[in-house]
Design an enzyme around this catalytic site. Sequence first.
Site, PDB file in Angstrom:
ATOM      1  N   CYS A 106      19.212 -87.559 -65.394  1.00  0.00           N
ATOM      2  CA  CYS A 106      20.464 -87.720 -64.500  1.00  0.00           C
ATOM      3  C   CYS A 106      20.144 -86.601 -63.456  1.00  0.00           C
ATOM      4  O   CYS A 106      20.540 -86.894 -62.408  1.00  0.00           O
ATOM      5  CB  CYS A 106      21.602 -87.400 -65.216  1.00  0.00           C
ATOM      6  SG  CYS A 106      21.775 -85.927 -66.397  1.00  0.00           S
ATOM      7  N   HIS A 111      25.184 -82.496 -67.706  1.00  0.00           N
ATOM      8  CA  HIS A 111      25.032 -83.782 -67.333  1.00  0.00           C
ATOM      9  C   HIS A 111      25.282 -83.423 -65.818  1.00  0.00           C
ATOM     10  O   HIS A 111      26.043 -82.849 -65.128  1.00  0.00           O
ATOM     11  CB  HIS A 111      26.000 -84.653 -67.778  1.00  0.00           C
ATOM     12  CG  HIS A 111      25.807 -86.084 -67.050  1.00  0.00           C
ATOM     13  ND1 HIS A 111      24.752 -86.873 -67.073  1.00  0.00           N
ATOM     14  CD2 HIS A 111      26.815 -86.788 -66.204  1.00  0.00           C
ATOM     15  CE1 HIS A 111      24.965 -88.054 -66.449  1.00  0.00           C
ATOM     16  NE2 HIS A 111      26.212 -88.014 -65.796  1.00  0.00           N
TER      17      HIS A 111
END
Length: 1028
Positions: A50, A305
């Site tokens: 990510c 994330h």
Amino acid sequence: MFGDLFEEDFSFISNNHCGKGKKSKPRDSEPPAPRDFTNLSGIKNQGGTCYLNSLLQTLLFTPEFREALFSLGPEELGTLDDSSKPDAKVRIIPLQLQRLFAQLLLLDQQAASTTDLTESFGWNSHEEMRQHDVQELNRILFSALETSLVGTSGHDLINRLYHGIVVNQIVCKECKNVSERQEDFLDLTVAVKGIAGLEEALWNMYVEEEYFENENLYRCGACDKLVEASKSAKLRKLPPFLTISLLRFNFDFEKCERYKETSCYTFPIQINLRPFCEQTEMDDSEYMYELFSVIIHKGGCYGGHYHVYIRDVDELGNWQLQEEDRLIEDKLLRETENAEEIENPLAVLKGIFSEEESKQIPVDQLGQRLLEKKGVSWNKKYRKQYGALRKYLQNHPQIFHFSPDENKVGLKEKQKLLFMSDSQGQDLQSRPQKNDVQWKAEKKPTRLRDSSAGHHWFDLNDSKVQPIKEKDIEKQFQGKESAYMLFYRKSQLKRPPEARGNPRYQIPEHLLNEMNAANTELQKKRVECDSANNGIDLHLHLSSCYKFHNGALHPSLTWKESVVDLTIDRRKTLGDLRQSVFQMLESWEGDMILSIAKPLPAGLHLYQILDGDELTLDGVGLADGTDVFVWNGKEVGGTKVMTGPDHEPVVVNVLRLAEYNEGGKGQHFTESQHVFSCSTKLGDLHRALAPSGGIILKNSAGPDKEAKNWEVFREEDMKETVKSVGLTDGCSVLILDSHDQSFVNVSSGNLTAFTYDISWLQVKNFCRTEDEEKPVKITATIETVMSDIKRKAIRELQLEEELANDSCLRPVSRNGKLLSPVPEDYTVKEAELKMGSLLGLCHGKAPTSTQLFLYFIVGSDQNASPEMEIVVEETASVKECLNLMLEKSGLSGDNWHLRRIDWCYEAGEALSQENATLKELNVCRGDTLVITEGKLPPKGFLKIPIWWFKSSSHRKHGENAEDKVNGLTYKMEALQVSSAGDSPEYIHTDMDLCYAGSIEIAGEASLEDLKMQYVLIWHLLLCHVQWF
Ligand SMILES: [Zn+2]
């Protein structure tokens, strides 16, 4: 962390394991999903990538970067197709990045894959995919790009766009010599800890001076001694794109661990960098920067994330959804802006200071000013929440500055400056969430509109892309989920009008072609997949191939020949379907009605008519495999057809008690199938099945289960319908004639247990013999006792009840013979009676179970003496039995004995043991015995018939005869000569043998003795009798 992963070795490209370009991977049969309404492509997460996705999207939405990359043609980079050729110089990383960008811009898929790109980095394993730090990746990716672009026109791409210079200066207080050191940067790292926002961090770095004084002196090279000096840093060269990394991850030296700084850290949408620059005399526009990307880290310092908020500068995506609620939002904003300002004491106080001529105000006057200017008193409005005013001011030393005697207070120098630039309309937004500087943009909603109404922001979170409001960025000022990297672009950088909303802008021809082809392919696949997913098969039944009979439609030919399959897209309309059917049936005339049909056990039945040609097939509920009947809507083959669930035909299994042998072996019922409409009244069904009355029972268990519960339909049920009483396909009904009703316990409404075995016997009256009477049917089960059957039969035959005392039931054989009477206490089963068989009701008592009913005749000639019957105790001896029989037949004397009858109805084996009981000798009920003249030989003697072998002309026979007399010493018993002697008829008469009479001889005697006897007889015979 990456090592040499980004370095490309062009000379050994053929051996390079990375970046093989297109790898033939097994493709999923389903094509990737198309873009959603934003019309922007996300990037798939390949497992912890990510951070890479966020950075790649930021680079993509840096139009100047992507256009610079696209400007590098195959003549400089080579082509991916050549990547496997040994001597080809192929720069795989920029090529893969170009392709990925082209896909992100043009390929109609929800999310692109970075597999090819990461392979070009040399990341092949999951381990290499693991989450890196995005700031680190930024530098390494730039460095890798730079390396792979060496020698091309793009060699300075990174520098051109991102390179800036910081100058560090130390000024000697004595000789004023300036010692200078330059630092290059591609991004600026700023502290977060203890700092309110970006401007403060930049102030600390590029405005505040550090002094060398007292013990900490500076060695001046010019003066050649330790001197007092001032140290400062300035931005000497600003890059077009300023990348700022926030130091959110710190190391706590006390705890000896990394931690994430989650405090509030503001940053503006627009920033004026002039205060931090070395050169300040240029036009303001030279210093203005606009935020266009915020990479956000969510989670702790050991994992998390990343996603990114990006401003879509060229407006490539569809942001419309946001536009819709923006109006509502503006309204809300206007309503709350005043209230919000009042809510924030810091903003209020700053406002007061900004309007003050003097730099500092006495603390006790500040409260007064507050009341005057804003109409609120500190104590009333804020004290409860924020404490005393003085305390509040002291708690914000970064903002407020006290005079040495602590009586006066003012804004710190840089705060004032920041506020000033705000007020000058530079949109220096630095609104903290709670108690820091106001997000100035909100103060002037109209102006915000002007500058940022068109700013389209998206949240790009791996494959997900969502439009967001510019205001949403504020949410990322602090917390576990907060801004981690900031990307600003110089406000001066204007985009050409033709780039606006044009994702194809500046993409080289070969990539446009590649994407066009890929989109065509995708489109094709989707159409294929789509029709595969939406195609339904309909079974069309044509009325011309059907006949209506027995309550349902039946094909005139086979099912197969009567059905036409049609595949059609479920999203098409009924009108389309009708058109297709017309085309298939060229010769169709008149109205065409399409009805849903269903094959039922009774046959095909029709349901609702498909109506409304504009409706989709899906909408009217046509599923795959639906049967559709094509007809005129009225009749089939001249028969009116009733449709709908109310007229469903039901196949009912009708059981009746079977006639003799009718139902086959062991079956007591005949079965037949009848079809009734489910709306048929039960009374009608009853009349149809049992016109002469009787009762009707339903087996409630349905067709498959063998249940024994029969339910009686009562009189009141007769108004119900087949459907309402629950008769469905395969249900059984049992029709019982009126006389059978004694078996039904109507009071309980149920037939129980044995009922399934109900059958019947026929009884014929044999008491009266004058005229032929018809037998009556008597219902029975295998457990019914004979006396009950008799009683019922007497009733049915309308005889006098007294007859029961002097009558018995005797089975009648097929040829009409009355067989042995059945004991009264026997059940049907014990009597071994076949259901349906005929019984005769006869005079005379039936034997008890210890009595035997026997037939007897006198002599073997049946014609001479009629068969007689006798009942004897089974314990009677042979002799007693013989005497009874002699008595009954009117014979006398003792020259008689009893023989069994043999299989051809001749006198057979003699019952030689006169004192044995009949039971011991296995004489059974119904046996026939023969009274035979002659005494039995005494015990131990045999009676041997003697045959004279007349001729010796046939040698063969002679030999046999000789054989017979060999072994003359055998005892008679050993030769198995029966004591009663063989019947003469046993011997084949085609042999020339003559019966010579019989000899009584002891079983002990030898053949020699027999011979002697024979010779004796022979002489006697010769003397007296002529035999033939
Ligand atoms: Zn000096």
